[in-house]
Write a protein that holds these residues in place. Sequence first.
Motif, PDB file in Angstrom:
ATOM      1  N   ARG A   1    -137.507-130.582 -19.166  1.00 11.18           N
ATOM      2  CA  ARG A   1    -136.688-130.022 -20.248  1.00 11.18           C
ATOM      3  C   ARG A   1    -135.586-130.992 -20.667  1.00 11.18           C
ATOM      4  N   VAL A   2    -134.976-131.650 -19.688  1.00 11.69           N
ATOM      5  CA  VAL A   2    -133.914-132.603 -20.003  1.00 11.69           C
ATOM      6  C   VAL A   2    -134.475-133.761 -20.823  1.00 11.69           C
ATOM      7  N   VAL A   3    -135.616-134.304 -20.405  1.00 13.59           N
ATOM      8  CA  VAL A   3    -136.222-135.417 -21.142  1.00 13.59           C
ATOM      9  C   VAL A   3    -136.535-135.010 -22.582  1.00 13.59           C
ATOM     10  N   ARG A   4    -137.082-133.823 -22.762  1.00 12.61           N
ATOM     11  CA  ARG A   4    -137.482-133.394 -24.106  1.00 12.61           C
ATOM     12  C   ARG A   4    -136.322-133.138 -25.050  1.00 12.61           C
ATOM     13  N   HIS A   5    -135.182-132.702 -24.497  1.00  9.87           N
ATOM     14  CA  HIS A   5    -134.105-132.242 -25.373  1.00  9.87           C
ATOM     15  C   HIS A   5    -132.846-133.100 -25.353  1.00  9.87           C
ATOM     16  N   ALA A   6    -132.768-134.084 -24.513  1.00 12.56           N
ATOM     17  CA  ALA A   6    -131.559-134.911 -24.426  1.00 12.56           C
ATOM     18  C   ALA A   6    -131.387-135.751 -25.680  1.00 12.56           C
ATOM     19  N   ARG A   7    -130.141-135.959 -26.049  1.00  8.88           N
ATOM     20  CA  ARG A   7    -129.820-136.803 -27.198  1.00  8.88           C
ATOM     21  C   ARG A   7    -129.421-138.208 -26.763  1.00  8.88           C
TER      22      ARG A   7
ATOM     23  N   LEU B   1    -127.799-130.669 -20.130  1.00  8.18           N
ATOM     24  CA  LEU B   1    -127.771-131.101 -21.524  1.00  8.18           C
ATOM     25  C   LEU B   1    -126.411-130.841 -22.172  1.00  8.18           C
ATOM     26  N   ALA B   2    -125.821-129.702 -21.866  1.00  9.30           N
ATOM     27  CA  ALA B   2    -124.502-129.379 -22.418  1.00  9.30           C
ATOM     28  C   ALA B   2    -123.452-130.362 -21.911  1.00  9.30           C
ATOM     29  N   ALA B   3    -123.498-130.680 -20.626  1.00 11.31           N
ATOM     30  CA  ALA B   3    -122.537-131.633 -20.061  1.00 11.31           C
ATOM     31  C   ALA B   3    -122.702-133.004 -20.708  1.00 11.31           C
ATOM     32  N   ALA B   4    -123.934-133.436 -20.906  1.00  8.53           N
ATOM     33  CA  ALA B   4    -124.181-134.742 -21.523  1.00  8.53           C
ATOM     34  C   ALA B   4    -123.636-134.783 -22.946  1.00  8.53           C
ATOM     35  N   THR B   5    -123.810-133.701 -23.682  1.00 10.49           N
ATOM     36  CA  THR B   5    -123.299-133.641 -25.051  1.00 10.49           C
ATOM     37  C   THR B   5    -121.775-133.631 -25.058  1.00 10.49           C
ATOM     38  N   GLU B   6    -121.176-132.770 -24.235  1.00 11.20           N
ATOM     39  CA  GLU B   6    -119.716-132.658 -24.193  1.00 11.20           C
ATOM     40  C   GLU B   6    -119.056-133.959 -23.749  1.00 11.20           C
ATOM     41  N   GLN B   7    -119.669-134.642 -22.798  1.00  8.99           N
ATOM     42  CA  GLN B   7    -119.089-135.875 -22.257  1.00  8.99           C
ATOM     43  C   GLN B   7    -119.473-137.107 -23.074  1.00  8.99           C
TER      44      GLN B   7
ATOM     45  N   LEU C   1    -126.356-141.922 -20.821  1.00  6.70           N
ATOM     46  CA  LEU C   1    -127.487-141.912 -19.897  1.00  6.70           C
ATOM     47  C   LEU C   1    -127.387-140.711 -18.967  1.00  6.70           C
ATOM     48  N   ILE C   2    -128.526-140.089 -18.713  1.00  8.40           N
ATOM     49  CA  ILE C   2    -128.663-139.076 -17.665  1.00  8.40           C
ATOM     50  C   ILE C   2    -129.668-139.649 -16.675  1.00  8.40           C
ATOM     51  N   ILE C   3    -129.299-139.677 -15.403  1.00 14.04           N
ATOM     52  CA  ILE C   3    -130.251-140.078 -14.363  1.00 14.04           C
ATOM     53  C   ILE C   3    -130.559-138.828 -13.561  1.00 14.04           C
ATOM     54  N   ILE C   4    -131.822-138.422 -13.556  1.00 14.36           N
ATOM     55  CA  ILE C   4    -132.204-137.169 -12.917  1.00 14.36           C
ATOM     56  C   ILE C   4    -133.368-137.411 -11.960  1.00 14.36           C
ATOM     57  N   ALA C   5    -133.316-136.749 -10.820  1.00 20.17           N
ATOM     58  CA  ALA C   5    -134.407-136.834  -9.847  1.00 20.17           C
ATOM     59  C   ALA C   5    -135.471-135.808 -10.223  1.00 20.17           C
ATOM     60  N   SER C   6    -136.702-136.122  -9.893  1.00 22.01           N
ATOM     61  CA  SER C   6    -137.798-135.206 -10.159  1.00 22.01           C
ATOM     62  C   SER C   6    -138.577-134.990  -8.877  1.00 22.01           C
TER      63      SER C   6
END
Length: 140
Positions: free
Chosen positions: A127-133, A96-102, A106-111
Amino acid sequence: MYRKIIVPVDVGHAEKGEKILAKAQALLNDGGEIRLLSVVENLPSYIAIDIPQDLLEGGIEEARSKLNAMAAKLEPHLRPRVTMEIRVGSPAHEILAAATEQKADLIIIASHIPDFSNYLIGATADRVVRHARCSVLVDR
């Protein structure tokens, strides 16, 4: 199409990382950028006392090696558009921090396949889905 995509990779599951990296390539705008990200978890201090000091450095080197191997498989024209980053800490927090800073769009994450404790999607992905901007694509 997206201009800045974060692709977090668990180096213990590199095959999933390669799969989501392929999706990122397909969704990337012309002139866009992909950031391959790996997070090495910190050990709690009460455990770190009994573990060799170079364990964390070994984890960072392993992550760097696997990310480089993934990037090397990319089509040559895409390689300059892929950057790599290794962070130390809690995976969800660091993603989440990297996504905000950069300023990612889009974030593509494996589950992984969840168990009872995280029934819908994996704990980190959840957690990423719930808190990503930004938008999040979860791949199974």
